[in-house]
Design an enzyme around this catalytic site. Structure first.
Site, PDB file in Angstrom:
ATOM      1  N   GLY A   1     -85.299  64.226 -58.880  1.00 18.12           N
ATOM      2  CA  GLY A   1     -86.233  63.101 -58.499  1.00 18.12           C
ATOM      3  C   GLY A   1     -87.236  63.383 -57.495  1.00 18.12           C
TER       4      GLY A   1
ATOM      5  N   VAL B   1     -82.881  59.252 -51.004  1.00 14.92           N
ATOM      6  CA  VAL B   1     -83.089  58.333 -52.211  1.00 14.92           C
ATOM      7  C   VAL B   1     -84.165  59.082 -53.094  1.00 14.92           C
ATOM      8  CG1 VAL B   1     -84.100  56.156 -52.965  1.00 14.92           C
ATOM      9  CG2 VAL B   1     -82.481  56.324 -50.884  1.00 14.92           C
TER      10      VAL B   1
ATOM     11  N   ASP C   1     -85.950  59.261 -57.338  1.00 10.30           N
ATOM     12  CA  ASP C   1     -86.723  58.508 -58.002  1.00 10.30           C
ATOM     13  C   ASP C   1     -86.317  57.161 -58.745  1.00 10.30           C
ATOM     14  OD1 ASP C   1     -85.437  60.527 -59.716  1.00 10.30           O
ATOM     15  OD2 ASP C   1     -86.423  59.319 -61.268  1.00 10.30           O
TER      16      ASP C   1
ATOM     17  N   THR D   1     -85.278  60.898 -65.738  1.00  8.40           N
ATOM     18  CA  THR D   1     -84.048  61.474 -65.311  1.00  8.40           C
ATOM     19  C   THR D   1     -84.326  62.845 -65.032  1.00  8.40           C
ATOM     20  OG1 THR D   1     -81.704  61.714 -65.738  1.00  8.40           O
ATOM     21  CG2 THR D   1     -83.343  62.092 -67.825  1.00  8.40           C
ATOM     22  N   GLY D   2     -83.674  63.274 -64.101  1.00 14.07           N
ATOM     23  CA  GLY D   2     -83.875  64.760 -63.618  1.00 14.07           C
ATOM     24  C   GLY D   2     -84.043  64.947 -62.297  1.00 14.07           C
TER      25      GLY D   2
END
Ligand code: SD4
Length: 309
Positions: free
Chosen positions: A223, A198, A200, A220-221
Site C-alpha cells: 500500500g 492504513v 492504499d 492491490t499490493g
C-alpha cells in the site's frame, strides 16, 4: 450491454459470482461491487480480507474498505475492528453522510448506529499465524517496524510453491448492463502491520478510483508504494487522456519502478476498465492473478503484463 466483473487475486471468483448474481437479477454496478466485496469479506478462509484476515502486530484485526462510482460518489472506512463488512459500511458513509471517510472508533460508532451487526474477526487460524509470527525471531525487525514475515522466497512464489505475502486485497471493478461503472476495495491490510497503519485500499484515488467519463482502476499490493504514486487515480487519468487500460496501468507501474527502491517483497498490481468495457491487468512481479467474468464466462488468469520478470 454485456456486464463485466473484474477482481483481484485467485479468490476473485468468490467476488465475481456474487457480483454477477446481482447483475443478472438486474442490479446496478454499485450493488454488484458491494455484493462482490461482501462475499469475500464473509469468507473466513480468505486471510487478507474481512473475517479471517490476519491481524496487526498486537494481534487485532483491522479492516479498511471503500466504494466509488464517481468523484462525487465515494465512501470509505479505515481501522474497523468489530464489523465484518467495511465496504457496506463505506457505502452508508457515502449515502448517509456529507463525508467520504470515517476512521476508527467514529467509523465503528457509525456502523452501530446504522444497524450493522458486530462480528468477531480473528479466526483461530489467523490467531495461530499471528502467534507463529510473534514467536519467530526472524519475523520482525522491531526496531524498524518493518513488520514482516521471514524473507519471501520469490522463486517459490513464482513457481506456485508459496503464496505471496498477504498481498491479497480484493479490488473489484464492475460494468453493468447499462454501461455504468463501479468499484470496491476491501482488505485487512498488511499482515502484522503497526497498529493504526492504513494502506492504499480505503483511500480514494490510491486503492480505487472511478469516473464514469474516464474509467475505473483499482490496486492491490504494497500500500505504501501505491499511495506514493496515487496509483488508481493516475491510471484513470491516463485513460482520460486516451490511453488504453493496459497502457494506463503500465504508466503507474513504470512510475513505481522509477521512483522506488523496490525490495523483493514489494508487489503491486492494478486492474482497469474503460467506460466502453475494455479492461486490463498488470503487475510489477509474477504471481498476481485476476478473475474476469464476461461473455466468455469466469476465468482466473495471470496478469496480462508483468514488469519485472
Ligand atoms: C494494503 N494494499 O493495505 C493493501 C494490501 C494488499 O493485496 O493489497 N494486499 O497495503
Amino acid at each position: 450491454m454485456n456486464p463485466l466483473v473484474l477482481s483481484t487475486w485467485s479468490f476473485g471468483p468468490v467476488a465475481n459470482a456474487a457480483g454477477l448474481r446481482v447483475l443478472h437479477a438486474g442490479g446496478k454496478a454499485l450493488d454488484a461491487a458491494e455484493a462482490a466485496a461482501t462475499a469475500v469479506e464473509n469468507d473466513p478462509t480468505i486471510d487478507s480480507v474481512g473475517v479471517g484476515g490476519l491481524p496487526d502486530a498486537d494481534g487485532r484485526v483491522s479492516l479498511d474498505g471503500c466504494i466509488m462510482t464517481d468523484p462525487d460518489r465515494c465512501g470509505a472506512v479505515c481501522c474497523i475492528r468489530t464489523y465484518a463488512n467495511p465496504v457496506a459500511i463505506a457505502r452508508r458513509v457515502m449515502e448517509r453522510t456529507i463525508h467520504v471517510t470515517l476512521a476508527g472508533d467514529g467509523a465503528e460508532a457509525f456502523a452501530a448506529r446504522e444497524g450493522f451487526a458486530p462480528a468477531h474477526l480473528l479466526t483461530p487460524a489467523a490467531r495461530s499465524e499471528w502467534e507463529k509470527w510473534r514467536n519467530d525471531p526472524r519475523s520482525i525487525d522491531r526496531d524498524h517496524y518493518r513488520g514482516w514475515l521471514p524473507p519471501v522466497n520469490i522463486e517459490e512464489v513464482r513457481t506456485g510453491r508459496a503464496r505471496e505475502p498477504s498481498h491479497d486485497t480484493v479490488s473489484i471493478l464492475v460494468r453493468d448492463t447499462a454501461g455504468a461503472l463501479a468499484g470496491a476495495c476491501s482488505t485487512s491490510g498488511m499482515a502484522f502491520k503497526v497498529p493504526g497503519r492504513v494502506g492504499d485500499s480505503p483511500i480514494i484515488g490510491h486503492g480505487l478510483y472511478v469516473d464514469q467519463h474516464a474509467g475505473a482502476a483499482a490496486a492491490t499490493g504494497t500500500g505504501e508504494i501505491i499511495t506514493g504514486v496515487c496509483g488508481s487515480f493516475l491510471a484513470v487519468e491516463e485513460m482520460r487522456r486516451g490511453a488504453g487500460p493496459l497502457d494506463a496501468v503500465l504508466v503507474v507501474l513504470r512510475r513505481i519502478v522509477e521512483r522506488f527502491r523496490l525490495l523483493p517483497e514489494h508487489q503491486v498490481a492494478l486492474i482497469a476498465v474503460t467506460p466502453s468495457g475494455a479492461w486490463a491487468s498488470a503487475a510489477l512481479r509474477p504471481g498476481f492473478h485476476h478473475a474476469i467474468s464476461d461473455t466468455h464466462g469466469t476465468r482466473v488468469e495471470a496478469a496480462q503484463r508483468v514488469l519485472i520478470a
